[in-house]
Every structure is written in structure tokens, then in C-alpha cells.
Write an enzyme that holds these catalytic residues in place. Structure first.
Site, PDB file in Angstrom:
ATOM      1  N   LYS A  45       5.040   5.482 -23.391  1.00  0.00           N
ATOM      2  CA  LYS A  45       3.711   5.083 -22.907  1.00  0.00           C
ATOM      3  C   LYS A  45       2.677   5.197 -24.038  1.00  0.00           C
ATOM      4  O   LYS A  45       1.754   4.374 -24.120  1.00  0.00           O
ATOM      5  CB  LYS A  45       3.307   5.936 -21.705  1.00  0.00           C
ATOM      6  CG  LYS A  45       4.141   5.667 -20.445  1.00  0.00           C
ATOM      7  CD  LYS A  45       4.076   4.224 -19.987  1.00  0.00           C
ATOM      8  CE  LYS A  45       4.488   4.048 -18.522  1.00  0.00           C
ATOM      9  NZ  LYS A  45       4.525   2.628 -18.129  1.00  0.00           N
TER      10      LYS A  45
ATOM     11  N   TYR B 268       9.551   9.728 -21.890  1.00  0.00           N
ATOM     12  CA  TYR B 268       8.747   8.768 -21.104  1.00  0.00           C
ATOM     13  C   TYR B 268       7.348   8.622 -21.696  1.00  0.00           C
ATOM     14  O   TYR B 268       6.864   7.509 -21.932  1.00  0.00           O
ATOM     15  CB  TYR B 268       8.682   9.277 -19.655  1.00  0.00           C
ATOM     16  CG  TYR B 268       7.719   8.542 -18.762  1.00  0.00           C
ATOM     17  CD1 TYR B 268       8.046   7.295 -18.217  1.00  0.00           C
ATOM     18  CD2 TYR B 268       6.475   9.104 -18.432  1.00  0.00           C
ATOM     19  CE1 TYR B 268       7.153   6.626 -17.386  1.00  0.00           C
ATOM     20  CE2 TYR B 268       5.593   8.445 -17.602  1.00  0.00           C
ATOM     21  CZ  TYR B 268       5.928   7.204 -17.074  1.00  0.00           C
ATOM     22  OH  TYR B 268       5.036   6.557 -16.255  1.00  0.00           O
TER      23      TYR B 268
HETATM   24  P1  NAP Z   1       8.334   2.327  -8.497  1.00  0.00           P
HETATM   25  O1  NAP Z   1       7.711   2.493  -7.158  1.00  0.00           O
HETATM   26  O2  NAP Z   1       9.620   3.015  -8.791  1.00  0.00           O
HETATM   27  O3  NAP Z   1       8.490   0.747  -8.771  1.00  0.00           O
HETATM   28  C1  NAP Z   1       9.011   0.319  -9.992  1.00  0.00           C
HETATM   29  C2  NAP Z   1       8.977  -1.187 -10.083  1.00  0.00           C
HETATM   30  O4  NAP Z   1       9.466  -1.551 -11.383  1.00  0.00           O
HETATM   31  C3  NAP Z   1       9.879  -1.869  -9.065  1.00  0.00           C
HETATM   32  O5  NAP Z   1       9.282  -3.074  -8.667  1.00  0.00           O
HETATM   33  C4  NAP Z   1      11.145  -2.134  -9.877  1.00  0.00           C
HETATM   34  O6  NAP Z   1      11.869  -3.259  -9.428  1.00  0.00           O
HETATM   35  C5  NAP Z   1      10.589  -2.426 -11.231  1.00  0.00           C
HETATM   36  N1  NAP Z   1      11.546  -2.168 -12.323  1.00  0.00           N
HETATM   37  C6  NAP Z   1      12.186  -1.020 -12.605  1.00  0.00           C
HETATM   38  N2  NAP Z   1      12.998  -1.187 -13.671  1.00  0.00           N
HETATM   39  C7  NAP Z   1      12.876  -2.478 -14.051  1.00  0.00           C
HETATM   40  C8  NAP Z   1      13.454  -3.262 -15.079  1.00  0.00           C
HETATM   41  N3  NAP Z   1      14.373  -2.783 -15.922  1.00  0.00           N
HETATM   42  N4  NAP Z   1      13.077  -4.560 -15.180  1.00  0.00           N
HETATM   43  C9  NAP Z   1      12.174  -5.078 -14.331  1.00  0.00           C
HETATM   44  N5  NAP Z   1      11.609  -4.395 -13.317  1.00  0.00           N
HETATM   45  C10 NAP Z   1      11.948  -3.107 -13.184  1.00  0.00           C
HETATM   46  O7  NAP Z   1       7.347   2.815  -9.652  1.00  0.00           O
HETATM   47  P2  NAP Z   1       5.736   2.816  -9.708  1.00  0.00           P
HETATM   48  O8  NAP Z   1       5.269   4.181  -9.411  1.00  0.00           O
HETATM   49  O9  NAP Z   1       5.202   1.685  -8.947  1.00  0.00           O
HETATM   50  O10 NAP Z   1       5.518   2.594 -11.279  1.00  0.00           O
HETATM   51  C11 NAP Z   1       4.963   1.393 -11.794  1.00  0.00           C
HETATM   52  C12 NAP Z   1       4.440   1.647 -13.203  1.00  0.00           C
HETATM   53  O11 NAP Z   1       3.440   2.661 -13.153  1.00  0.00           O
HETATM   54  C13 NAP Z   1       5.488   2.144 -14.197  1.00  0.00           C
HETATM   55  O12 NAP Z   1       5.268   1.553 -15.456  1.00  0.00           O
HETATM   56  C14 NAP Z   1       5.231   3.635 -14.272  1.00  0.00           C
HETATM   57  O13 NAP Z   1       5.652   4.170 -15.495  1.00  0.00           O
HETATM   58  C15 NAP Z   1       3.734   3.672 -14.104  1.00  0.00           C
HETATM   59  N6  NAP Z   1       3.167   4.935 -13.611  1.00  0.00           N
HETATM   60  C16 NAP Z   1       3.562   5.454 -12.411  1.00  0.00           C
HETATM   61  C17 NAP Z   1       2.996   6.653 -11.978  1.00  0.00           C
HETATM   62  C18 NAP Z   1       3.380   7.308 -10.684  1.00  0.00           C
HETATM   63  O14 NAP Z   1       3.097   8.509 -10.519  1.00  0.00           O
HETATM   64  N7  NAP Z   1       3.987   6.600  -9.733  1.00  0.00           N
HETATM   65  C19 NAP Z   1       2.034   7.293 -12.769  1.00  0.00           C
HETATM   66  C20 NAP Z   1       1.656   6.709 -13.989  1.00  0.00           C
HETATM   67  C21 NAP Z   1       2.230   5.529 -14.388  1.00  0.00           C
HETATM   68  P3  NAP Z   1      13.036  -3.119  -8.277  1.00  0.00           P
HETATM   69  O15 NAP Z   1      12.414  -2.417  -7.132  1.00  0.00           O
HETATM   70  O16 NAP Z   1      13.421  -4.489  -7.928  1.00  0.00           O
HETATM   71  O17 NAP Z   1      14.138  -2.383  -8.924  1.00  0.00           O
END
Ligand code: NAP
Length: 257
Positions: A166, A162
Site C-alpha cells: 500500500k 500488506y
Molecule cells: P473484500 O470485502 O474482501 O472484497 C475484495 C474485493 O476484491 C472482491 O470484490 C474480490 O473479488 C476482489 N479481489 C480480490 N482479489 C482479486 C484479484 N486477484 N483480482 C481481482 N479482484 C480481486 O475486501 P474490501 O474490504 O472491500 O477491500 C477492498 C480494498 O480496500 C482492498 O484494496 C483493501 O486492501 C482495502 N482496504 C480494506 C480495509 C478494510 O478494513 N476492509 C481497510 C483499508 C483498505 P471476488 O469477490 O470476486 O473474489
């Protein structure tokens, strides 16, 4: 919000149905932007975000997208163009936020090729080629914000694949900033720390021991919440932030300093 004209700016946020993308959409709408969000499976959640924005007098739309399905991206760009014309009376976007993502937790020794490919397709290849396909639809003077992770700076066992993706997104950000400079498009990368969302099975939110451990390693003494990031995104896309370019900004409350 950055706008290349006096009209309300329009932002496209990938993965806006849940988690961080949802909060970004609501914050950007509160700052006067029209918002196009995407969802992969969560159509009802995406419709709810659109409804919330419209109830407050804003403009929003939701489109289906699997950003890891590279062959579908031309058709997606066509759908964006149609939505911009039909719902927003525009032919271009002002902001693109490459946010959609998945979490896979596996040690380096146990990571499978399938897991690696899934992460690469969504995070790295998806960000690369979606941005490429949308370039003609991004206005000169617009903004691109990529979403990375604190894990690209510090290490945490189980996230080698992962964090590798990034890291690639962070390098790509600098190259995009360089190549899109002549069009006055800024490109930055935001690296959130651990946030309570569904990400990675909701581990940061639902695993009390993990939550406590991260809070203990964070200067502000807690893990992040989606609104911690939605607000930062609105700030980074505001007109006043237009001189920030090619930069990595971390929003983690001071994690592993
Ligand atoms: P999340 O709550 O799991 O939401 C993920 C979102 O991405 C959902 O809207 C999902 O759509 C969409 N998605 C997943 N796979 C996809 C694909 N193949 N094509 C298009 N859309 C897709 O995750 P989050 O925490 O909001 O994460 C958002 C971003 O922040 C990511 O890039 C993640 O790596 C990054 N991030 C997260 C954290 C953390 O701790 N949460 C920390 C650092 C960075 P559906 O719901 O319709 O499936």
C-alpha cells in the site's frame, strides 16, 4: 461524478462484487454514473450489484478480472472496450478505481515469499499494470482513485507485507498524477481505516475483541462500515473535487490520531 462530456460518466471499479467496491459502485450509480465492476470469483454477488443498480434505473456491467494475472490484462482491456461500446455507447472511461485487494495477516518473521508475491501481484503490480493497460481507455480530464490503507501511515503488527504494498501504491499515485497531468487526469489515493468487510477473513467484523480495540483507538468511537467509504469515493470523483490531485486522503473516523 466527473464527466468529460455532458453524458453520464462511466466508472470502472475493480473488486466491485463485495465490500468496499460494492458500496462504491452503488454510491456512484446513485450519483448518476454508469458503473463497470469486476469480480474474481464472486460472479453471483457481482451480478446482484448490477441488478440492484439496474433496478434503480442505472447502467452497470460486471467483468471477470484477476488483477494479479498481469498477462491477462490486455485481454481484460479489450473486454472493457467492448463493454463500453456495447452497453454504454462510449469508447472511454471517465473514472478508474483501483480497489481490488486481499488481506494477509502474518508477522514479518513468518511472512512467506508466496504471501509476499500474492500481495505484491494484486495490490502493487496489478494496480501499476492495469492502470497502464487502461490508459488509452481513460478519457482526458478523467479521474483515477487508488485504494490504500491506514496501515500505510500507522503500524499494526502482522501487516508488514500488506502495508509495504500500500505504501508503494501511495508513491505510485504521486508519479501518476505528475505524468498524467498533461492529459488533465487527476490521480489520488484513498486510505480507509479498518472497515467491516470480508477482508482478511472478516476479522474486523467478526472478532469482537479486535473490533472493540480499533473502536477505542478511533476518534469517532467505532470501526468503519462499507458505506462510510462508498460515500467518500463518490465525493472524491465528483466534479467539485477536480482540483484535488496527487493527494492521500484518509477516511478512518480518526484512527490512531
Ligand atoms: P473484500 O470485502 O474482501 O472484497 C475484495 C474485493 O476484491 C472482491 O470484490 C474480490 O473479488 C476482489 N479481489 C480480490 N482479489 C482479486 C484479484 N486477484 N483480482 C481481482 N479482484 C480481486 O475486501 P474490501 O474490504 O472491500 O477491500 C477492498 C480494498 O480496500 C482492498 O484494496 C483493501 O486492501 C482495502 N482496504 C480494506 C480495509 C478494510 O478494513 N476492509 C481497510 C483499508 C483498505 P471476488 O469477490 O470476486 O473474489
Amino acid at each position: 461524478m466527473s464527466s468529460t462530456s455532458k453524458r453520464s460518466p462511466v466508472a470502472l471499479i475493480t473488486g466491485g462484487s463485495r465490500g468496499l467496491g460494492r458500496s462504491m459502485a452503488l454510491h456512484l450509480a446513485d450519483h448518476g454514473a454508469g458503473v463497470v465492476i469486476t469480480y474474481r470469483g464472486a460472479a453471483a454477488e457481482a451480478a446482484d450489484v448490477v441488478k440492484q443498480i439496474e433496478e434503480k434505473g442505472g447502467k452497470a456491467a460486471a467483468l471477470a478480472l484477476d488483477v494479479g494475472d498481469i498477462r491477462s490484462l490486455d485481454a481484460f482491456a479489450g473486454a472493457v472496450k467492448a463493454e463500453l461500446a456495447g452497453r454504454f455507447g462510449r469508447d472511454q472511461l471517465d473514472c478508474l478505481v483501483n480497489n481490488a485487494g486481499i488481506g494477509v495477516h502474518a508477522s514479518f518473521a513468518e511472512t512467506t515469499e508466496e504471501q509476499f508475491d500474492a500481495l505484491m501481484n494484486v495490490h502493487l503490480k496489478g494496480t501499476f499494470f492495469l492502470t497502464q493497460k487502461l490508459l488509452p481507455l481513460i478519457a482526458d480530464g478523467g479521474r483515477i482513485l487508488n485504494i490504500s490503507s491506514g496501515l500505510a501511515r500507522f503500524t499494526f503488527a502482522g501487516y508488514a507485507a500488506y502495508a509495504t504494498m500500500k505504501g508503494g501504491v501511495e508513491v505510485l499515485t504521486r508519479y501518476l498524477a505528475k505524468e498524467l497531468g498533461p492529459r488533465k487526469i487527476t490521480v489520488n489515493v484513498l486510505a480507509p481505516g479498518a472497515i467491516e468487510t470480508d477482508f482478511g477473513g472478516g476479522a474486523v467484523r467478526d472478532n469482537a475483541e479486535l473490533n472493540r480495540m480499533i473502536a477505542g483507538q478511533t476518534a469517532l468511537g467505532r470501526v468503519g462500515l462499507p458505506d462510510d467509504i462508498g460515500g467518500v469515493v463518490a465525493l472524491l470523483l465528483a466534479p467539485e473535487s477536480g482540483w484535488i490531485n496527487g493527494q492521500r486522503i484518509e477516511a478512518s473516523g480518526g484512527m490512531f490520531l
